[in-house]
Design a protein around this motif. Structure first.
Motif, PDB file in Angstrom:
ATOM      1  N   SER A 621       0.968  -1.230   0.040  1.00  0.00           N
ATOM      2  CA  SER A 621       0.005   0.054  -0.129  1.00  0.00           C
ATOM      3  C   SER A 621       0.782   1.408  -0.071  1.00  0.00           C
ATOM      4  N   VAL A 622       0.247   2.240  -0.522  1.00  0.00           N
ATOM      5  CA  VAL A 622       1.042   3.527  -0.630  1.00  0.00           C
ATOM      6  C   VAL A 622       0.079   4.756   0.056  1.00  0.00           C
ATOM      7  N   LEU A 623       0.821   5.761   0.813  1.00  0.00           N
ATOM      8  CA  LEU A 623       0.299   6.773   1.235  1.00  0.00           C
ATOM      9  C   LEU A 623       1.008   7.877   0.700  1.00  0.00           C
ATOM     10  N   MET A 624       0.362   8.874   0.185  1.00  0.00           N
ATOM     11  CA  MET A 624       1.281  10.113  -0.324  1.00  0.00           C
ATOM     12  C   MET A 624       0.506  11.543   0.516  1.00  0.00           C
ATOM     13  N   SER A 625       1.267  12.291   1.060  1.00  0.00           N
ATOM     14  CA  SER A 625       0.805  13.261   1.708  1.00  0.00           C
ATOM     15  C   SER A 625       1.065  14.528   1.336  1.00  0.00           C
ATOM     16  N   GLN A 626       0.442  15.610   1.721  1.00  0.00           N
ATOM     17  CA  GLN A 626       1.001  16.978   1.558  1.00  0.00           C
ATOM     18  C   GLN A 626       0.781  17.756   2.700  1.00  0.00           C
ATOM     19  N   MET A 627       1.283  18.531   3.384  1.00  0.00           N
ATOM     20  CA  MET A 627       0.929  19.181   4.648  1.00  0.00           C
ATOM     21  C   MET A 627       1.271  20.633   4.673  1.00  0.00           C
ATOM     22  N   LEU A 628       0.568  21.304   5.413  1.00  0.00           N
ATOM     23  CA  LEU A 628       1.289  22.767   5.437  1.00  0.00           C
ATOM     24  C   LEU A 628       0.776  23.226   6.868  1.00  0.00           C
ATOM     25  N   ARG A 629       1.762  23.712   7.715  1.00  0.00           N
ATOM     26  CA  ARG A 629       1.305  24.063   9.070  1.00  0.00           C
ATOM     27  C   ARG A 629       1.814  25.700   9.355  1.00  0.00           C
ATOM     28  N   PHE A 630       0.844  26.408   9.695  1.00  0.00           N
ATOM     29  CA  PHE A 630       1.291  27.871  10.243  1.00  0.00           C
ATOM     30  C   PHE A 630       1.157  28.261  11.621  1.00  0.00           C
ATOM     31  N   ASN A 631       2.233  28.603  12.229  1.00  0.00           N
ATOM     32  CA  ASN A 631       1.957  28.732  13.726  1.00  0.00           C
ATOM     33  C   ASN A 631       2.251  30.361  13.963  1.00  0.00           C
ATOM     34  N   TYR A 632       1.588  31.076  14.662  1.00  0.00           N
ATOM     35  CA  TYR A 632       1.783  32.465  14.901  1.00  0.00           C
ATOM     36  C   TYR A 632       1.725  32.602  16.412  1.00  0.00           C
ATOM     37  N   VAL A 633       2.655  33.349  16.848  1.00  0.00           N
ATOM     38  CA  VAL A 633       2.844  34.078  18.304  1.00  0.00           C
ATOM     39  C   VAL A 633       2.739  35.335  18.386  1.00  0.00           C
ATOM     40  N   TYR A 634       2.060  35.998  19.153  1.00  0.00           N
ATOM     41  CA  TYR A 634       2.081  37.431  19.247  1.00  0.00           C
ATOM     42  C   TYR A 634       2.342  37.768  20.556  1.00  0.00           C
ATOM     43  N   ASP A 635       3.508  38.224  20.861  1.00  0.00           N
ATOM     44  CA  ASP A 635       3.661  38.855  22.240  1.00  0.00           C
ATOM     45  C   ASP A 635       3.615  37.722  23.406  1.00  0.00           C
ATOM     46  N   ASN A 636       3.931  36.428  23.105  1.00  0.00           N
ATOM     47  CA  ASN A 636       3.866  35.495  24.054  1.00  0.00           C
ATOM     48  C   ASN A 636       2.482  35.456  24.457  1.00  0.00           C
ATOM     49  N   ARG A 637       1.415  36.059  24.062  1.00  0.00           N
ATOM     50  CA  ARG A 637       0.227  35.953  24.530  1.00  0.00           C
ATOM     51  C   ARG A 637      -0.883  35.156  23.623  1.00  0.00           C
ATOM     52  N   TYR A 638      -0.905  35.811  22.336  1.00  0.00           N
ATOM     53  CA  TYR A 638      -1.807  35.136  21.536  1.00  0.00           C
ATOM     54  C   TYR A 638      -1.058  34.220  20.669  1.00  0.00           C
ATOM     55  N   LEU A 639      -1.573  32.823  20.401  1.00  0.00           N
ATOM     56  CA  LEU A 639      -0.978  31.883  19.845  1.00  0.00           C
ATOM     57  C   LEU A 639      -2.065  31.386  18.612  1.00  0.00           C
ATOM     58  N   ALA A 640      -1.702  30.958  17.466  1.00  0.00           N
ATOM     59  CA  ALA A 640      -2.606  30.628  16.577  1.00  0.00           C
ATOM     60  C   ALA A 640      -1.773  29.417  15.674  1.00  0.00           C
TER      61      ALA A 640
END
Lengths: 1056, 547
Positions: A621-640
């Protein structure tokens, strides 16, 4: 220089005087050492010197009046080759003259909160191998070759500090407890993140559970340590099976086990092949957001395992070893020969055979369990060497595990060796490898324990000459010896190579951009052979029978990871992109042969056998994947965090191979807000919210294809190849999707005296891949389809509390608990006349109920004498089982079945308490599982026709003993209307899993022998279980198998 | 940019397409004649399961067609149908696993047959060439064999469960039905007859491969179907076609592997090496193929189900009898003759002789038993002495588990080298001309021609030295008695009794370990609960009395 020893001795004197003055004294024919003593008695000065210095024993005459200390020492050391230096606090260090040029730094390391000295803190001159530890009061002294050196102070559980010497000779340091571990770097999959920046639900296994080196595999370290992670020992024995399930059962179809990723590469092998001593850390990704990067693989959670790597500058050689003895925890009470005789005579006296009678009369019956079980033993040894220089780090280990299980011949040997290497080739490129070789040997077959339990005791295990009896029951040749498997020649070995290699390129033209390529290759080879000779019933009747097979499985992974990490002012961004390819391949060729001319050559003479059946199996069996991740931190207070992954799996229908799995997560470090009003209480207060979609492929390859299965015929004794439809496939078979909403709170109170986290989640899994039972009219009774929806809701709490913290005595407690509610929301969407969705009774799937329920007739009790009349109407009689006729229509039918509890637990908890006093440490780990109901399959008297099998003793009903607990000892007493009444019991339990007492020798003592660490421990496993369950064990799946073992482990670790 | 790079990267469709080299699908198999032959082999292997395991190793699929009747009762009880056939009442219920297993198996056969029929009829890419026949003939024969088997399966289903869902299409994953309806039995029987009629012209007098159905077997079933649907004239017509086929002849002379040993012509056709047509069994219409330790050899249960546990006979504390090849092998005696069935013979009837029914054992010393061990001598016994079986009193619930009960030697058969071999390797005579003669007699009787019926029956009786009967002796009970004498262990006795509406009456009269517990509802088996449960969108009615 053993200066620290002297320093320690020096500090045992209580010197607190201060002030300077002129000194006068007289000494005749005294040693320099004596002069020091005179000076110390008469002044505030104290002398530190190495006892090995012979010069201090030189005899001198001194007559001193009103001189200062420098003048006195100048004279005293004349032509001795000794030099000195006066430090702060009137400390005078005496050394050979040449060495005095080095900068000697002394000081004290204290706990920032209590101010008390910290013993055992490691102080290393950064970039060198020079290092010392603090003494029991926290004092240290270290030579540094240049005044610009940086000292690194580190101690487990405290925040590491780097302090530039800056020409100072005294540096006092106070270390802060690293309780929040806020800046701990955590492995999050395709990269690492600061813990404070994490938005998802990521749990780390506490270090001490990993370092409890008596674990045979990592599952034992995980069990009960993390809220919401269930580890069930489903079968015992030398190589036990451990089932891992995170946050309950999402999928109805078999696989609910999480994805295991070792060193970044999905791991397809057995967890028992990883040596727990090689593990640096284990992280568990529980919610959709954190697991979403594994897309289709992440719906059951992800376990990230990182193996150890070398630490620059320190060569460490360590040894871990233990020896354990095992004994069964509990055995059900099977009847002995006399009891069996009585049972049989009551039930069916005509069936008693002569040989049974003879054995009964002579009292020589067999205790089959005794012949097939033994006390087990195991030992494990791990030797590892790690270290590194400027550009290269290495970790090399070898592990040997040998287990002799509770059943005779149940042996397991494992050898693993690992080489982890990381090297910076150029400033911008790093190469590394995490490679392991392992060898498993399970050769030798244990007796069928189910047979040991159930074999008629009025039989013989051995002949008069001591050989194993081929036919144990002279008058019933149906039965072979339950021990016969121990006589089989058996090879069961496998060899596994895992090589995960990577290269990281940090692009010089764009700061923060790096590319990583991972390539993982796992190859496993199996070598299996069994020969059943004429010394067994099967072998005798088949004239020798052999099975040999060779198999290979391969897993190849290639991952391209591009990441970009940058800080702009108060903003931090971290982006990751992945493109990966994974292929799984397995094939096996095997040969079955029967009818050997003789037993001499075993399988080696397969070619001479009368019947030879080769076979070849294959899967890919074969599994192919594409992934994107984006982290954002503002002032060590707000995280996304925003993640998207797209997976394609070969096993799905041609139009549904690809799935897209997005997720989003937000975090808010409230404690970093100026307005946060509870700063004096909470040192950490972070809320998290995540929502995302994961997939589950849940099925193997080829499931979407309708196909035919081999079903051969003969004609005139010649084989005629035949095929019949064996599987119905669905063209549009696709992913199972899980949507998870998670709300989390991470907190620390009073500088993390108490810290913890709370998670509340809801997972809805749709398009479930179901092996749905269909009408037999189709000719095939099951099909795999994407159907319906389930929901898991849960609450998880993890708490760590440091109850008592003093310099000598510490007590900390860690508790985790998880409630999981599992229910089927929808199945096929077929509604009844009231608009209510129709249950699938055939599969025992009910809307609003958990996936795995017991659905059966209800055991109401036993028909009693005063109910004889009513019983007769049912065609039964007093003493026989009374099953509940819910419909009260005088017949038992499908409508009288009821849901009798669920098979997966509702509530799991674990609690560990750790007490330490000086070098002693006592850890007690208790694990609880609640809300499980299982059928107790031991509760039956179905002993085959003519009472030919054994069963457990019971409280049988008799007219004098009108119990409702069990029925009369009579054929069919357990049946009413032909329906066998089953006993369901609460299989909840509380188990004292581990009690471990260890002693760590003081560093000050060990340093004399150049030993860094020495720890002795005794561990007791499964010492006690509290349960209402009356079967073999509430945790084990089958109640007719090797019992769970109690284990006593004796071990030691040392490191130098 | 990055987004584009990742998500537009070539999906490499080829990489995740499945091209399994090791799997076979109906698309890949049914492309030529060889593929269809393989499909037919699989189909016949499924049919053969009638004589194989049903519920664990205890029971046999065909037990439900054959036992629990006037001539076969439970001796050693156990589970599944063995228990049902003893206790009946609520034990014959919709949750009974063996009932479900057998029902499911028959639809399994139906689907395999449907698949072959659909593929052969609907595809135009098939290479039908091969053998000595034209492409059209090959195609017709393949379809006909599959239709005959489908009819065979529905025959069992209608006798067993009455109205049953009629499925004539290959099942597919995309058309799962939850609304099956029970087709009235008359309609299902019309389909059975239609299938047999369609098949009959294209199937040879000799099987296309040893083990397959013959024209004679199809004609025989047509005769039976016309009897059960109340058309004895047509039944007679089809029975006559079989009887009048020159190649189908009753065995009246000794032949084959045991012909130089004492014996009777009637029994020769049941010994291994004699059962097939080319081995001399001119009477055979259909012979199931079994072989030990051959791939596809099957696991014939007949001996295990029927042969007595003579090895448990206990005389003065000694179990004298060892297993020898001559004694036929290991039996578990689940179903045995009723006392009535043994008393049903005239003493001189070959079918009651020692050659047909095991009624005694002679104690053998080492030489007599060679190569097997000597028997053990109970006190007062000598080698050469005879141990007699008994069939008095009748087997009842309290006297069951009789070790010394006589058994039919049709069930003997074991690997001479392994007396503990659980299965038998003897090819099983599944349908034979004597049965057709008795159908013919039944048709003649129904048509009011008792003399013809008597004549037909006498053909069978004379072969076995039974005395001739006269027309006035002929009635339905006599025919059923004769069928028991001739076809014990062979015919689907329960079906026969149901067809003649004599099941309850005769079983209650003659079967003392089970018959007394019967009630009218037991003339049908219940539709398995799982089938009712899986019919989510349309209630499937249960047979009367099982709700």
């Amino acid at each position: 220089m053993k200066l620290s020893t002297i320093l320690m001795l020096a500090f045992t004197l209580n010197l607190s005087a201060t002030g300077f003055g002129q000194i006068s004294f007289e000494a005749k024919n005294k040693s320099i050492r004596d002069v020091f003593e005179i000076l110390e008695n008469g002044t505030n000065y104290r002398f530190f010197y190495n006892d090995d210095l012979i010069s201090v024993d030189k005899l001198v005459d001194m007559n001193v009046s009103d001189q200062n200390i420098e003048q006195i020492l100048e004279k005293l050391f004349e032509s001795t080759g000794l030099g000195y230096r006066v430090l702060e606090n009137n400390l005078i260090v005496v050394t050979p003259e040449g060495e005095i040029q080095q900068n000697l730094v002394t000081g004290k390391v204290t706990d920032a909160s209590s101010g008390e000295g910290l013993p055992g803190v490691s102080i290393v001159v950064k970039g060198t191998t020079t290092g010392v530890n603090t003494d029991i009061n926290g004092n240290y002294s270290i030579s540094v070759s240049n005044a610009d050196a940086i000292l690194t102070y580190s101690f487990i559980g405290y925040v590491l500090q780097d302090v530039p010497v800056g020409g100072r000779i005294k540096i006092d340091v106070s270390l802060a407890v690293d309780v929040t571990a806020l800046d701990e770097v955590v492995v999050v999959g395709y990269g690492t993140q600061r813990k404070s920046d994490i938005t998802g639900t990521v749990a780390s296994i506490p270090k001490d559970r990993l370092e409890n080196s008596s674990n045979q595999n990592i599952a034992q370290a995980i069990q009960g340590a993390i809220p919401g992670v269930m580890i069930q020992t489903s079968s015992a024995g030398a190589a036990p099976d451990e089932v891992i399930m995170i946050r309950g059962r999402n999928s109805i179809l078999a696989d609910n086990s999480p994805l295991i990723v070792v060193d970044g590469i999905p791991y397809s092998g057995s967890i028992s092949d990883l040596s727990p001593n090689d593990i640096q850390s284990i992280e568990i990704l529980k919610d959709a957001s954190s697991a979403a990067i594994y897309g289709s693989r992440g719906s059951n959670g992800v376990i990230l395992v990182s193996t150890k790597e070398g630490v620059e500058g320190q060569i460490k050689i360590s040894y871990d070893g233990y020896y354990s003895i095992q004994k069964y925890a509990f055995l059900p009470d099977y009847m002995d020969g006399a009891e069996f005789y009585d049972f049989k005579m009551k039930r069916f006296p005509g069936a008693l055979t002569n040989s049974e009678k003879e054995i009964y009369d002579s009292g020589t019956w067999t205790d089959w369990l005794n012949t097939g079980l033994r006390n087990g033993a195991s030992n494990q040894h791990t030797l590892s060497v790690s270290g590194g220089s400027n550009n290269t780090k290495f970790f090399v280990s070898g592990n040997y595990l040998d287990i002799k299980g509770l059943a005779v011949n149940d042996n397991f040997t494992r050898l693993t060796s690992r080489i982890n290497l990381d090297t910076k080739v150029y400033k911008w490129i790093t190469l590394g490898s995490r490679s392991q070789f392992s060898f498993d040997d399970k050769s030798g077959l244990e007796p069928d324990v189910s047979d040991l339990f159930q074999t008629n005791p009025l039989t013989k295990a051995f002949e008069a000459d001591g050989s194993q009896a081929i036919y144990i029951w002279e008058d019933d040749h149906y039965f072979g010896n339950p021990l016969q498997m121990t006589l089989y020649d058996n090879i069961d070995k496998s060899y596994q190579i895992i090589s995960n290699n990577y290269a990281v390129i940090d692009f010089p033209f764009l700061k923060g951009l790096s590319y990583r390529i991972n390539s993982g290759v796992t190859a496993r080879f199996y070598d299996e052979a069994t020969y059943i000779g004429r010394n067994t019933k099967i072998g005798l009747e088949a004239k020798g029978s052999a099975e040999t097979s060779r198999a290979r499985s391969n897993n190849t992974v290639i991952e391209n990871i591009l990441s970009y990490s940058r800080e702009f002012g108060k903003s931090k961004i971290f982006g990751t992109a992945v493109y990966s390819y994974e292929k799984n391949y397995s094939s096996r060729n095997s040969l079955e042969a029967n009818g050997f001319p003789h037993d001499f050559l075993k399988w080696y003479s397969s070619a001479q056998a009368t019947q030879i059946v080769p076979d070849y199996s294959f899967s890919e069996s074969v599994l192919m994947s594409q992934m994107l991740r984006f982290n954002y931190v503002y002032d060590n207070r707000y995280l996304a965090t925003i993640t998207g992954r797209r997976d394609g799996f070969s096993g799905f229908g041609s139009n549904s191979k690809w799935g897209l799995f997005p997720s989003v997560a937000l975090g808010w470090n409230l404690h970093n807000e100026t307005f946060f009003p509870f700063k004096d209480v909470f040192n950490e207060f972070k809320v998290r919210l995540s929502y995302g979609l994961n997939g589950n492929q849940a099925v193997g390859p080829y499931e979407s294809i309708s196909r035919l299965g081999e079903f051969n015929m003969i004609s005139g004794k010649q084989t005629q190849a035949g095929y019949i439809p064996s599987r119905l496939g669905q063209e549009n078979l696709g992913w199972e999707s899980s949507r998870t909403l998670n709300f989390g709170l991470d907190f620390g109170i009073f500088k993390n005296r108490v810290s913890g986290n709370i998670n509340v989640f809801r997972t809805n899994t749709t398009d479930l891949l179901l092996n749905r039972s269909i009408s037999a009219v189709h000719g095939i009774t099951s099909i795999t389809q994407n159907i319906g929806e389930t929901q898991n809701t849960g609450f998880e709490l993890g708490l760590q509390s440091r109850n008592v913290v003093t310099s000598d005595f510490n007590w900390s407690t860690s508790v985790n608990l998880a409630f999981t509610k599992n229910e089927i929301v929808s199945l096929y969407g077929e509604l009844d006349e009231n608009g209510k969705e129709i249950d699938d009774v055939g599969n025992a799937w009910f809307i609003g109920q958990p996936i795995r329920v017991n659905y059966d007739f209800v055991w109401e009790g036993t028909w009693q004498l005063d109910e004889a009349e009513e019983a007769t109407k049912w065609g039964t009689k007093p003493g026989f089982v009374k099953l509940k006729d819910f419909k009260d229509d005088g017949s038992l039918n499908a409508d009288d079945k009821r849901i009798i509890g669920q098979q997966d637990p509702k509530f799991l908890w674990g609690m560990s308490n750790s007490f330490s006093f000086k070098g002693f440490n006592l850890d007690v780990f208790i694990h609880g599982v609640h809300g499980v109901t299982k059928e107790n399959t031991l509760m039956t008297d179905e002993t085959w026709a003519d009472v030919r099998r054994n069963t457990i003793t019971k409280n049988w009903w008799t007219p004098e003993n009108p119990t409702n607990e069990w029925v009369v000892n009579e054929l069919y007493a357990e049946r009413m209307s032909g329906i066998l009444g089953a006993i369901y019991e609460d299989a909840s339990f509380i188990r004292i899993k581990d009690v471990s007492l260890s002693y760590t020798f003081p560093k000050t003592f060990l340093s004399k022998f150049s030993v860094n660490n020495l720890r002795l421990f005794v561990t007791g496993r499964n010492l006690a279980t509290f349960t209402k369950w009356r079967g073999l064990d509430p945790e084990l799946d089958s109640q007719h198998q090797i019992p769970l073992q109690k284990e006593y482990v004796f071990g030691l670790n040392f490191e130098f | 940019m990055l987004l584009l790079l990742i998500f537009s990267a070539a999906c490499s469709k080829d990489l995740i397409d499945e091209k399994p080299p090791h799997l076979i699908t109906s698309e890949t198999l049914f492309t030529n004649l060889a593929g269809f032959e393989a499909g037919l082999n699989g189909l016949y292997a499924q049919v053969r399961r009638e004589k194989e395991q049903a519920y664990g190793s205890h029971s046999m699929m065909g037990s439900m067609f054959t036992f629990g009747t006037d001539n076969a009762t439970v001796n050693h009880q156990d589970i599944g149908f063995i228990m049902t056939a003893m206790l009946w009442k609520n034990n014959n219920n919709a949750l009974n696993e063996e009932n479900e297993i057998v029902f499911n198996w028959l639809y399994n056969v139906v689907n395999s047959a449907n698949t072959i029929i659909n593929q052969a009829e609907n595809r135009d890419d098939i290479d039908w060439s091969g053998g000595n026949m034209t492409e059209a003939e090959n195609k017709d024969r393949v379809i006909s064999e599959a239709k005959a088997i489908r009819a065979w399966a529905y025959r069992h289903l209608t006798y067993g469960w009455g109205d049953v869902p009629l499925s004539l299409e290959q099942s597919s994953g995309t058309t799962i039905r939850t609304d099956w309806e029970r087709t009235p039995i008359s309609q299902v029987r019309e389909q059975i007859i239609a299938d047999f009629l369609a098949a009959e012209p294209n199937i040879g007098v000799e099987p296309s491969l040893r083990g397959r159905i013959t024209k004679g077997a199809i004609q025989h079933y047509l005769a039976e179907m016309y009897l059960v649907t109340g058309k004895p004239d047509k039944a007679l017509e089809w029975a006559d076609k079989v009887v009048n086929t020159p190649d189908y002849k009753l065995v009246t002379q000794r032949y084959g592997v045991r012909s130089n040993r004492p014996g009777v012509p009637f029994m020769d056709m049941f010994w291994e090496g004699n059962t097939n047509r080319e081995e001399g069994n001119t009477e055979a219409l259909w012979v199931f193929q079994f072989g030990l330790k051959v791939i596809g050899g099957g696991q014939c249960m007949v001996r295990r189900i029927h042969v007595s546990r003579f090895w448990n006979i206990n005389i003065n504390g000694v179990r004298p009898l060892v297993h020898t090849y001559e004694r036929g092998g290991l039996g578990y005696s689940r179903f045995n003759f009723t006392k009535w069935a043994l008393d049903n013979y005239e003493p001189q009837d070959d079918r009651f002789s020692y050659h047909a029914i095991r009624k005694f054992y002679v104690l053998g010393d080492e030489a007599a038993n060679a190569p097997y061990p000597a028997d053990k001598l109970p006190e007062g016994y000598n080698y050469g002495d005879t141990i007699w079986c008994k069939w008095d009193p009748d087997i009842t619930y309290t006297t069951r588990a009789r070790f010394d009960w006589p058994f039919s030697r049709k069930a003997e058969g074991v690997d001479p080298a392994n007396m503990n071999e659980p299965y038998m390797n003897t090819d099983q005579v599944y349908l034979r001309l004597a049965d057709t003669y008795l159908l013919k007699a039944e048709a003649e009787y129904k048509l009011g021609r008792p003399q013809d019926a008597a004549n037909t029956i006498n053909i069978i009786r004379r072969r076995s030295n039974a005395s001739d009967i006269t027309a006035d002796q002929v009635n339905i009970d006599f025919i059923l008695d004769e069928r028991s004498r001739e076809l014990f262990l062979e015919e689907h006795r329960r079906w026969t009794l149901l067809r003649t509406h004599k099941y309850l009456e005769r079983t209650m009269a003659h079967n003392k370990n089970g018959g007394q517990n019967l009630s009218p509802r037991d003339t049908l088996y219940p539709i398995p609960q799982s089938v009712i449960d899986a019919n989510l969108t349309r209630p499937m009615p249960q047979n009367p009395g099982f709700d």
